[in-house]
Structures are given as structure tokens and as C-alpha cells.
Design a protein around this motif. Structure first.
Motif, short mmCIF file in Angstrom:
data_model
loop_
_atom_site.label_atom_id
_atom_site.label_comp_id
_atom_site.label_asym_id
_atom_site.label_seq_id
_atom_site.Cartn_x
_atom_site.Cartn_y
_atom_site.Cartn_z
N SER A 145 -3.95 -12.38 13.52
CA SER A 145 -3.40 -11.87 12.27
C SER A 145 -4.34 -10.79 11.74
CB SER A 145 -3.27 -12.99 11.23
OG SER A 145 -2.82 -12.49 9.98
N ILE A 146 -3.82 -9.58 11.53
CA ILE A 146 -4.67 -8.47 11.09
C ILE A 146 -4.00 -7.72 9.94
CG2 ILE A 146 -5.66 -8.13 13.39
CD1 ILE A 146 -3.84 -5.58 13.58
N ALA A 147 -4.84 -6.97 9.22
CA ALA A 147 -4.35 -6.00 8.25
C ALA A 147 -4.78 -4.62 8.72
CB ALA A 147 -4.91 -6.29 6.86
N ILE A 148 -3.92 -3.64 8.50
CA ILE A 148 -4.22 -2.25 8.87
C ILE A 148 -4.40 -1.45 7.59
CG2 ILE A 148 -3.40 -0.18 10.05
CD1 ILE A 148 -1.74 -2.02 11.86
N LEU A 149 -5.57 -0.83 7.46
CA LEU A 149 -5.87 -0.01 6.29
C LEU A 149 -5.84 1.46 6.70
CD1 LEU A 149 -6.70 0.06 3.30
CD2 LEU A 149 -9.09 -0.10 4.05
N GLY A 150 -4.74 2.12 6.36
CA GLY A 150 -4.55 3.52 6.74
C GLY A 150 -3.54 3.64 7.86
N CYS A 156 0.15 -4.00 6.29
CA CYS A 156 -0.42 -2.65 6.22
C CYS A 156 -0.56 -2.18 4.79
CB CYS A 156 0.49 -1.65 6.95
SG CYS A 156 0.94 -2.11 8.64
N TYR A 157 -1.46 -1.21 4.63
CA TYR A 157 -1.59 -0.51 3.35
C TYR A 157 -2.10 0.89 3.61
CZ TYR A 157 -2.93 0.85 -1.35
OH TYR A 157 -3.04 1.52 -2.54
N ASP A 158 -1.56 1.84 2.85
CA ASP A 158 -2.00 3.23 2.95
C ASP A 158 -2.08 3.82 1.55
OD1 ASP A 158 -1.89 5.60 5.37
OD2 ASP A 158 -1.68 6.26 3.30
N ASP A 159 -3.21 4.45 1.24
CA ASP A 159 -3.42 4.98 -0.11
C ASP A 159 -2.46 6.11 -0.46
OD1 ASP A 159 -5.54 3.38 -1.07
OD2 ASP A 159 -6.94 4.46 0.22
N SER A 160 -1.88 6.73 0.55
CA SER A 160 -0.98 7.86 0.28
C SER A 160 0.41 7.40 -0.12
CB SER A 160 -0.88 8.75 1.52
OG SER A 160 -0.28 8.05 2.59
N ASN A 161 0.57 6.09 -0.33
CA ASN A 161 1.88 5.54 -0.71
C ASN A 161 2.96 5.91 0.30
OD1 ASN A 161 0.93 4.40 -3.17
ND2 ASN A 161 0.96 6.45 -4.09
N PRO A 202 -3.90 -4.59 -0.94
CA PRO A 202 -4.92 -5.51 -0.42
C PRO A 202 -5.12 -6.74 -1.29
CG PRO A 202 -5.66 -3.25 -0.17
CD PRO A 202 -4.38 -3.18 -0.95
N GLU A 203 -4.92 -6.64 -2.58
CA GLU A 203 -5.07 -7.82 -3.45
C GLU A 203 -4.11 -8.93 -3.06
OE1 GLU A 203 -4.72 -4.74 -4.44
OE2 GLU A 203 -6.57 -4.24 -5.51
N ASP A 204 -2.99 -8.55 -2.45
CA ASP A 204 -1.97 -9.54 -2.09
C ASP A 204 -2.02 -9.96 -0.62
OD1 ASP A 204 -0.91 -9.48 -4.69
OD2 ASP A 204 0.31 -7.70 -4.23
N TRP A 205 -2.98 -9.47 0.13
CA TRP A 205 -3.08 -9.85 1.53
C TRP A 205 -3.43 -11.34 1.66
CZ3 TRP A 205 -6.44 -5.30 3.86
CH2 TRP A 205 -5.65 -4.16 3.93
N ALA A 240 -10.32 -2.47 -0.50
CA ALA A 240 -9.95 -3.46 0.53
C ALA A 240 -11.17 -3.94 1.29
CB ALA A 240 -8.92 -2.86 1.49
N VAL A 241 -12.15 -3.06 1.46
CA VAL A 241 -13.39 -3.45 2.16
C VAL A 241 -14.17 -4.44 1.30
CG1 VAL A 241 -15.56 -2.63 3.13
CG2 VAL A 241 -13.45 -1.30 3.45
N HIS A 242 -14.22 -4.19 -0.01
CA HIS A 242 -14.85 -5.15 -0.92
C HIS A 242 -14.23 -6.53 -0.76
CE1 HIS A 242 -17.77 -2.97 -3.26
NE2 HIS A 242 -16.91 -2.05 -3.62
N LEU A 243 -12.91 -6.55 -0.71
CA LEU A 243 -12.20 -7.82 -0.57
C LEU A 243 -12.48 -8.47 0.78
CD1 LEU A 243 -8.83 -6.79 -2.24
CD2 LEU A 243 -10.38 -8.57 -3.07
#
Length: 451
Positions: A12-17, A38-43, A55-58, A82-85
Motif C-alpha cells: 500500500s503506497i501513496a504517490i506525492l506528485g 495520490c495527491y498533487d499540489d497542482s490540483n 495527505p491529512e486523509d491518507w 505530507a513528508v511531515h506526516l
């Protein structure tokens, strides 16, 4: 196949970007039935086939790793939230390269880094190997993400370019050959300063063994790194003897795509790599001679009579631009963008080659001040106006060999989405200027466009 240190299986992974590398990880994760969010800052558009969550909801208690895009800070200047989390939940933050190592069989790897020259050396090495009949692919920081490369076999070779960003988050690296070409100031804000940047580059050696070859460029800080590694692995330095050997082979001298002293070092590195992988000097020389060059690195972009256009958009710092200035004389130099930490200091040794500098973009005032009293210069709003002025000036002395050189010595992001987009724009402008000059002064010597 290479043995990778035992790591926790990825279920199970999350992709940032969700750039190129993030998309490649997403495709591979789905093919392997790895749960992914997944999450991307560019919406990015929330398409039905992609699960986008902040990321708060991952589901942090279920994640094995966060796969981070190389463009997203994980430590400096400020870590992404997300890295902090991830750190708080003790979830590993890894690169796309690390994801590939942990999910695919690995054949023989060549891993190449350095501040400058790594893309040319990677592409050249891959070309030589393929020309000699080897099954070889290139990827990583150049070309395709490692995750999307064809699955390796016992006999295949992957030549992988690795940036400092990727190296910091790739602990499982294994490679038959590891190369650091050079280390000069760049991306210092992303690494907390010079020491952090050197450490990031040196990370390519963290898992090196005595069975593997390490190739190191000359000078500091590589002298200190070589001393530290001398009892841990086999080391060859790209010293004067290596460069003299390249002179004797004469393969580089006959290839206009590899002109310049910096390319002598790139060729020497490629030769050492390919010898280690079993090639003869005859095979290597054939590959060097037939290499067509790298897009956006000293790339011919057209010529009319004695005016030549050169696209060196990949020169995103002063050290890289200095290598371009060293390769030509009578240069009309177009430079600008977002200045790096080293500015134009490395270029000063070659100012005698510059007829006039045409600075544009955000760094134009800073660059003009840096060269004041040393070379003639002027400032422009954008690249197109800078090139137009350079062509107008060069056309005043049409009997002299001259070079319109784009070697920006800066990042592209003030006016372009990437150095590739900047280089493509320069090639289009060059083609337009050549057509206009040809219309005014028809000549059979005109060679227009992107060559």
C-alpha cells in the motif's frame, strides 16, 4: 540478477506528485495490485480512475511508503506537509527509482550522477552499448522513469542518470558501475547548503561494494570522497591520464556533437564504463564517433552562411554555461532565467570568447551587473527579443564565423515550463530568423531549422 537488500514488501503506497515519475509509479502499482492513493499540489483533475486524497486523509496506519516526486522538497528548504506526516507516522519516503528497485527484477545497472555532464554521459554510454549489440536502456533523470523501463533480464544493462533529489531517497541502489563526474554548487537551497548537496551526491556510493567499480572525476570534493572510499570499493579517477587516453583514441575529435573539453571527460567516463562491461576500444570508438548528441546540449539549431545557432538550454547553471563558452569563439551569448547560486563566476574565464551578451528574464539585471566592465551586454524582456538583437548584431559582420548561443546559466521557470520548452522555443526562433535573413539575402548556403 542483482540482489537488492531485503526491504518491506510494498502492499500500500501513496504517490506525492503526478508528473512523469508519479504516473509511472501509479501504472506499475496498479499492475501489481498495490493499493495506491495520490495527491498533487497542482490540483490535478480528479479523474475517476485516480484516487486523489489530501495527505491529512491518507490511511497512514496502512501505508508502506510515500513515493515522492523529485521536484518536491522532502527536507529543505521546507519539507512538504505530507513528508511531515510521513515522518510522524514512521512511513518511509522513497523515490520512484527506489519503488522500481523494490518491485522489479534488476539486471546490471550503471548509475551516473554529477552536477554537469551526467545526461550526455548517460546517453553516450547507452548509445555505445546499443551500437555494440548490447541490450541497453537509459532512464531515470533523463528519458523514461525507471519504473516504466522494460523489465530487465540477466543480459540487459540499464544506464541510469540520478539527480541529487533522487539519490537522497534511493537507499536500495545496486550498480555494477557508479559514477560521480563532478560536484559544483547547484540546488543548494534544496539540500540545506553545500555540505548537504555534496552528501546527496555522495549517496550514490552508500551501498557500494568491492565488486563494483566507482568512477570519480577530478578535484575537490571528489578527492576527499575517493580517500574515504578507497578501502571500500574499486576506484578509477577521471584524471589527466584518462583524458590523454581519450586524445590518443581520437574518436571524440571527429564528432562535432562532442566538442569541448567537458565532453572529453564525458567520453573518458563512458569509455571506462563500457570497458568494465566488456566492450573493446574499437567498439567504444565506433559508438563515440556515431553519437548524434543530446537535445538541448550544444545542439546545432541551424545555420545561415557563417552564422551558426547553438541550443544549449540544458546549461541551467554557470558551470554548465562556462563549458559552452569554452567550446566556441565570436559568441553572441543569450542567457537568463532564474539565477543559481554560482551566478556567472565560472563563465568569466571565457569572456574573451564573447562578442556581446544578451540577457533576458528575471536574472537579466543581476547578470548585467556581474559582467559590467568585462564584456558588452544588454538586457531584454524575453528570449525572442534577445535572439533578435543577437542576430541583428551578428549580421553586421557576415563574413566572420559567429555563433548565436543559448546557454542560459539559469533555470527556465520564470518564462518556460522546463529547459526543454526553452530550448524548443530557441530552435523555433532560430528557424524564423534564418528564414528572414534568407529572404533578405538569398544564398544556397542556408541551412534552416533544427538540425
Amino acid at each position: 540478477m542483482t540482489n537488492i537488500p531485503q526491504q518491506q514488501p510494498l502492499t500500500s503506497i501513496a504517490i506525492l506528485g503526478l508528473g512523469r515519475s508519479g504516473r509511472a509509479v501509479l501504472d506499475k502499482a496498479r499492475a501489481l495490485d498495490i493499493a495506491v492513493i495520490c495527491y498533487d499540489d497542482s490540483n490535478a483533475e480528479n479523474k475517476s480512475e485516480i484516487i486523489l486524497q489530501t495527505p491529512e486523509d491518507w490511511p497512514w496506519d496502512k501505508l508502506d511508503a510515500v513515493v515522492i516526486s523529485p521536484g518536491i522538497p522532502h527536507e529543505f528548504p521546507v519539507p512538504h506537509p505530507a513528508v511531515h506526516l510521513a515522518n510522524h507516522h514512521n512511513v518511509a519516503v522513497i523515490s520512484e527509482v527506489e519503488f522500481a528497485l523494490r518491485t522489479s527484477p534488476q539486471g546490471r545497472w550503471v548509475a551516473i550522477t554529477g552536477t554537469n555532464g551526467k545526461s550526455t554521459t548517460t546517453a553516450l554510454t547507452g548509445h555505445i552499448l546499443r551500437q555494440a549489440g548490447k541490450t541497453a536502456v537509459i532512464g531515470g533523470n533523463i528519458g523514461a522513469p525507471v519504473t516504466s523501463l522494460p523489465e530487465q533480464t540477466e543480459d540487459s544493462i540499464a544506464v541510469i542518470e540520478l539527480s541529487s533529489y533522487q539519490l537522497e531517497t534511493t537507499p536500495s541502489l545496486r550498480a555494477a558501475v557508479r559514477v560521480i563526474l563532478n560536484i559544483t554548487p547547484d540546488h543548494l537551497d534544496r539540500h540545506g547548503g553545500w555540505d548537504g548537496y555534496v552528501s546527496a551526491k555522495q549517496a550514490i556510493l552508500d551501498s557500494a561494494t568491492k565488486d563494483e567499480l566507482v568512477i570519480l572525476g577530478p578535484g575537490q570534493p571528489l578527492d576527499d570522497i575517493a580517500a574515504d572510499q578507497q578501502h571500500k570499493t574499486r576506484i578509477i579517477r577521471l584524471d589527466d591520464d584518462c583524458l590523454a587516453e581519450e586524445d590518443r583514441q581520437k574518436a571524440q575529435a571527429g564528432n562535432p556533437a562532442l566538442q569541448g573539453g567537458h565532453n572529453q571527460q564525458n567520453c573518458a567516463a563512458a569509455r571506462l564504463i563500457c570497458r568494465e562491461l566488456g566492450l573493446t576500444d574499437t567498439q567504444i570508438n565506433d559508438g563515440i564517433s556515431s553519437f548524434s548528441g543530446l537535445a538541448h546540449r550544444l545542439q546545432p539549431a541551424g545555420r545561415i552562411e557563417k552564422i551558426q545557432f547553438i541550443n544549449d538550454s540544458k546549461a541551467t547553471n554557470g558551470e554548465a554555461a562556462a563549458k559552452a563558452l569554452a567550446s566556441f569563439t565570436r559568441i553572441h551569448w543569450c542567457a537568463g532565467g532564474i539565477a543559481k547560486e554560482d551566478g556567472l563566476s565560472a563563465c568569466e574565464a571565457f569572456f574573451a570568447h564573447v562578442q556581446h551578451a544578451y540577457f533576458y528574464g528575471e536574472s537579466a539585471p543581476e547578470f548585467e551587473q556581474a559582467v559590467a566592465g568585462k564584456i558588452n551586454s544588454s538586457c531584454y524582456d524575453n528570449l525572442e527579443k534577445a535572439v533578435e538583437a543577437a542576430v541583428h548584431s551578428a549580421a553586421q559582420t557576415p563574413t566572420d564565423e559567429q555563433v548565436i548561443l543559448l546557454s542560459p546559466a539559469a533555470a527556465s521557470f520564470d518564462q518556460f515550463t522546463s529547459f526543454e520548452a526553452r530550448g524548443d522555443a530557441f530552435c523555433q526562433i532560430a528557424e524564423q530568423q534564418i528564414a528572414q535573413l534568407h529572404a533578405k539575402h538569398p544564398t544556397p548556403e542556408k541551412v534552416a531549422g533544427h538540425v
